[in-house]
Scaffold this motif. Structure first.
Motif, PDB file in Angstrom:
ATOM      1  N   GLU A 179      -0.344  17.294 -38.329  1.00  9.41           N
ATOM      2  CA  GLU A 179       0.698  17.971 -37.702  1.00  9.41           C
ATOM      3  C   GLU A 179       1.474  17.793 -36.675  1.00  9.41           C
ATOM      4  OE1 GLU A 179       1.947  20.496 -39.874  1.00  9.41           O
ATOM      5  OE2 GLU A 179       0.375  19.862 -41.211  1.00  9.41           O
ATOM      6  N   LYS A 180       1.057  17.163 -35.783  1.00 13.98           N
ATOM      7  CA  LYS A 180       1.300  16.719 -34.437  1.00 13.98           C
ATOM      8  C   LYS A 180       2.551  15.332 -34.725  1.00 13.98           C
ATOM      9  CE  LYS A 180       0.182  14.268 -30.135  1.00 13.98           C
ATOM     10  NZ  LYS A 180      -0.565  13.791 -29.520  1.00 13.98           N
ATOM     11  N   TYR A 181       1.915  14.659 -35.603  1.00 13.44           N
ATOM     12  CA  TYR A 181       2.628  13.406 -36.148  1.00 13.44           C
ATOM     13  C   TYR A 181       3.713  13.654 -36.844  1.00 13.44           C
ATOM     14  CZ  TYR A 181      -0.914   9.843 -34.578  1.00 13.44           C
ATOM     15  OH  TYR A 181      -1.508   9.088 -33.930  1.00 13.44           O
TER      16      TYR A 181
ATOM     17  N   ARG B 236      -4.367  15.197 -36.094  1.00 11.34           N
ATOM     18  CA  ARG B 236      -3.274  14.683 -35.551  1.00 11.34           C
ATOM     19  C   ARG B 236      -2.058  14.590 -36.714  1.00 11.34           C
ATOM     20  NH1 ARG B 236      -5.115   8.757 -33.148  1.00 11.34           N
ATOM     21  NH2 ARG B 236      -6.805   9.451 -31.956  1.00 11.34           N
TER      22      ARG B 236
ATOM     23  N   LYS C 278       5.690  16.567 -36.726  1.00  8.84           N
ATOM     24  CA  LYS C 278       6.812  16.946 -35.756  1.00  8.84           C
ATOM     25  C   LYS C 278       7.243  15.980 -35.000  1.00  8.84           C
ATOM     26  CE  LYS C 278       4.092  21.540 -35.052  1.00  8.84           C
ATOM     27  NZ  LYS C 278       3.714  22.476 -34.175  1.00  8.84           N
ATOM     28  N   ARG C 279       6.582  15.080 -34.511  1.00  6.17           N
ATOM     29  CA  ARG C 279       7.194  13.862 -33.908  1.00  6.17           C
ATOM     30  C   ARG C 279       8.162  13.060 -34.705  1.00  6.17           C
ATOM     31  NH1 ARG C 279       3.250   9.274 -31.545  1.00  6.17           N
ATOM     32  NH2 ARG C 279       2.449  11.147 -30.639  1.00  6.17           N
TER      33      ARG C 279
END
Length: 729
Positions: free
Chosen positions: A60-62, A58, A64-65
């Motif tokens: 990289e996803k976090y 999670r 970016k968000r």
């Protein structure tokens, strides 16, 4: 800005302020406390991400968000985003972050902790799923009503019971459709806040089918305690109604039989127990009706056995033993016989069981088995010779000790007559003994018996009649070889004669030695006294002291001889006690004090004689009582160098005559007190080195007290003195 930061420190939620270069400008106290590190440790967003975004898939996803929210915020939008932060290795928090853009290229971030809300939502979702699972798969029919009695939901079992479809019931006002007043009343009561129930025959409103049902209604409320609906639970009892009628007829015929009877339905619920069963288990019929048969089982093993019983009972019946529990918790063993009960169509609708309490029977069997094993062990291992004979004296059994005693093998004895052990001169007596034994007379005697090699041995024989397995009477004989004991007894008699002769010789020797020692000593003392008187006018002090030494040494020898003779008489038991009545104070205490007057004067001691008892008469052996006080006063004088000696005669609270000898002498150590009355014992530091004596005086005192049934006790303290007290019983 500083004031604003100070105010933010008191804000209840975490706050973070960052600039365009990802530098953290400010974090409030709540932020540091929530995430567990201070401002210096997280001066950049990268540090913050490194410490909190620890879930790899999670991370990289976090990120970016996060940066998207910052861009949206910079474009003039207030942005929200949720993240899962790892606060510690075992602590995760779900947070909603609000991103706001402020002047000077700064971003204001407000964190809201959603962890508890997520847990509640998850729990609520799980609860709803579980309820839905139970609702759909319940063995009972279930319907939901709103506050206006409209049916909002029903499960499959409800539709099966009433043989209808969901479309017929959903949206129906049940109070408008149902005509049965009792069912209507039950529903109405539940919507008023009470519990409602119905049991009886009910006619379906759609297909007019009559079914026997049991229904329970209960309301449910909202957060403001307002009734918002009701739930109804229905059980189809039609099949049980027919069974109940058949059971009732069966129960009437079994109620009064002596056997314990129980009937259960196919769900293992108790539907009947007779009077005998209730009495055995300690329950009333009402307490058992409707209960699972598991009420009689506690352990896991018993429950597993019951499952086997239930399974086999449905096939062709079961019979065996099993442990059960009574109402009071006590366990007992039963023999259970079960069989299926069928209706006219051959269908099994119940199970019937007949119970017998076999606890005592089992205990008796175990006891009998145990007794047989014990008897066999006793028979085989007994050191005594044991024979079992029939009424004619023929040997039925012989134990190993018997074979060893008489020198036979077991097969050489079985079937033979006991006459093989009997010397010729005793055979007539043995025939008579066998007749007496068979008639019930027990015989105990010592006899001579014959071994296989013809050797005669002495046997101690005990015989009695016993009942044999064939119902006839036989004879049990138990014998012990006492040949060695007889030999020892003969030797003891001879040794006794020798001892008596030796004792006689000892007494004569002691008497002779006493005469041989006393006579020359008395002669020497007499001539010493005569010479002293003759030389008295011209004798010098040194010579006078020599005559005193001769006198004291002679008296010491005579006293030693007397003590040895007295101890010898007591130990050999030849002393004859002669009891008479005399005055302890006048005839003993005063008389002894006169004898020792000179010794007391020589040591400048004070002697106090006190009589506190009005009656000082004593019934005892005068000689030994005199010796007791002579020894006690002699010791008091010997071990007292200054002060006084007191002799007191009194009576205690039980009116028993008492006497005390109290001195202010050197005293006795606590360690030595336990050895005080042992012959020839003396205290090392004091008695042994500085004072004369042989250690027999107090030993004789103790013996003389026992001879006269008197108790003696002593209290002493080193350097203070000693008190001896006697109580005459």
């Amino acid at each position: 800005m500083k004031n604003e930061f100070d105010l933010n420190n008191y804000y209840p939620s975490p706050i973070l302020i960052v600039d365009d270069s990802k530098q953290i400008i400010y974090s409030n106290k709540k932020f540091c406390k929530t995430f567990g590190f201070n401002h210096n440790e997280i001066n950049t967003l990268d540090n913050f991400f490194l410490k909190t975004f620890q879930i790899e898939d999670r991370k990289e996803k976090y990120k970016k968000r996060w940066f998207k929210s910052l861009l949206d915020c910079k474009a003039g939008k207030t942005s929200f985003a949720s993240f899962e932060f790892t606060i510690a290795p075992d602590t995760t928090k779900f947070m909603l972050v609000r991103f706001s853009y402020i002047d000077e290229c700064k971003f204001f971030l407000l964190f809201e902790d959603l962890t508890e809300r997520r847990k509640i939502e998850s729990s609520l979702k799980s609860t709803e799923e579980k309820y839905k699972l139970i609702f759909e798969n319940s063995p009972f029919g279930v319907i939901h009503l709103d506050s206006n009695s409209i049916i909002t939901d029903c499960n499959k079992e409800f539709l099966r019971i009433f043989n209808t479809e969901e479309k017929d019931y959903i949206g129906l006002n049940i109070l408008d459709a149902i005509k049965d007043p009792k069912m209507r009343q039950a529903i109405t009561e539940s919507l008023r806040g009470e519990k409602g129930s119905f049991e009886g025959e009910y006619e379906s409103i759609f297909n007019k089918k009559k079914i026997y049902v049991k229904a329970e209604f209960a309301n449910f409320k909202d957060d403001f305690n307002n009734i918002v609906g009701s739930v109804g639970i229905f059980e189809d009892k039609s099949k049980y109604k027919e069974v109940d009628e058949q059971i009732t007829m069966l129960a009437q015929s079994l109620k009064s039989v002596n056997e314990c009877v129980i009937i259960t339905d196919l769900d293992h619920k108790i539907i009947f127990t007779n009077t005998a069963f209730n009495k055995l288990y300690g329950y009333t019929a009402e307490e058992l009706l409707g209960k699972d048969v598991g009420i009689f089982h506690k352990g896991k093993r018993e429950k597993e056995i019951q499952e086997i019983i239930n399974r086999e009972s449905l096939k062709s019946g079961w019979k065996g033993e099993v442990w059960n529990y009574k109402k009071n918790g006590s366990d007992f063993l039963i023999e259970l016989s079960t069989n299926p009960v069928k209706n006219e169509k051959g269908e099994i609708f119940a199970l019937i069981g007949v119970v017998e309490d076999v606890t005592q029977k089992k205990m008796d069997e175990e006891k009998l088995k145990d007794n047989e094993e014990r008897y066999r062990a006793l028979f085989d291992l007994s050191p005594s010779a044991i024979l079992l004979e029939d009424s004619k004296g023929n040997i039925l059994a012989a134990n190993p000790a018997c074979c060893k005693s008489f020198g036979y093998e077991k097969n050489e004895l079985i079937g033979k007559n006991v006459m093989i052990f009997v010397p010729d001169e005793r055979k007539k007596d043995v025939v008579q003994n066998i007749n007496d034994l068979v008639s019930g007379i027990e015989i105990r005697q010592t006899v001579k018996s014959k071994k296989k090699d013809g050797t005669l041995i002495h046997m101690e024989l005990n015989e009695k009649r016993v009942l044999l397995p064939n119902g006839e009477y036989g004879i049990l004989s138990v014998a012990n070889d006492i040949s060695d004991r007889v030999h020892y007894e003969e030797e003891l008699i001879l040794a006794k004669d020798r001892a008596e002769e030796s004792d006689k010789l000892k007494s004569e020797f002691l008497a002779q030695m006493s005469h041989e020692v006393r006579t020359p000593i008395n002669t020497l003392l007499s001539f010493s006294s005569l010479i002293k008187e003759e030389l008295n006018p011209v004798i010098n002090p040194e010579l006078k002291e020599s005559f005193a030494i001769i006198t004291n040494a002679g008296r010491r020898i005579i006293r030693t001889v007397d003590l040895l003779l007295n101890m010898s008489e007591l130990q050999s038991g030849v002393y004859t006690k002669i009891t008479k009545k005399f005055d302890l104070f006048k005839d003993v205490i005063e008389a002894i004090s006169r004898e020792h007057r000179q010794s007391i004067r020589d040591k400048n001691l004070e002697l106090i004689l006190t009589k506190r008892a009005d009656d000082s008469m004593l019934h005892a052996d005068h000689y030994t009582i005199y010796q007791i006080f002579d020894n006690l006063l002699n010791n008091a004088i010997k071990f007292t160098n200054a002060g006084k000696i007191e002799m007191v005669v009194d009576r205690n609270s039980n009116s028993k005559l008492t006497a005390q000898v109290i001195d202010t002498g050197i005293g006795i150590s606590k360690k030595y007190l336990s050895n005080l009355f042992i012959p020839f014992s003396q205290e090392e530091q004091g008695y042994t080195r500085k004072f004369e004596g042989n250690g027999l005086g107090l030993a004789l005192v103790k013996k003389y007290c026992e001879l006269n049934n008197a108790e003696i006790s002593v209290e002493s303290k080193k350097g203070i003195g000693t008190k001896f007290e006697l109580i005459f019983n």
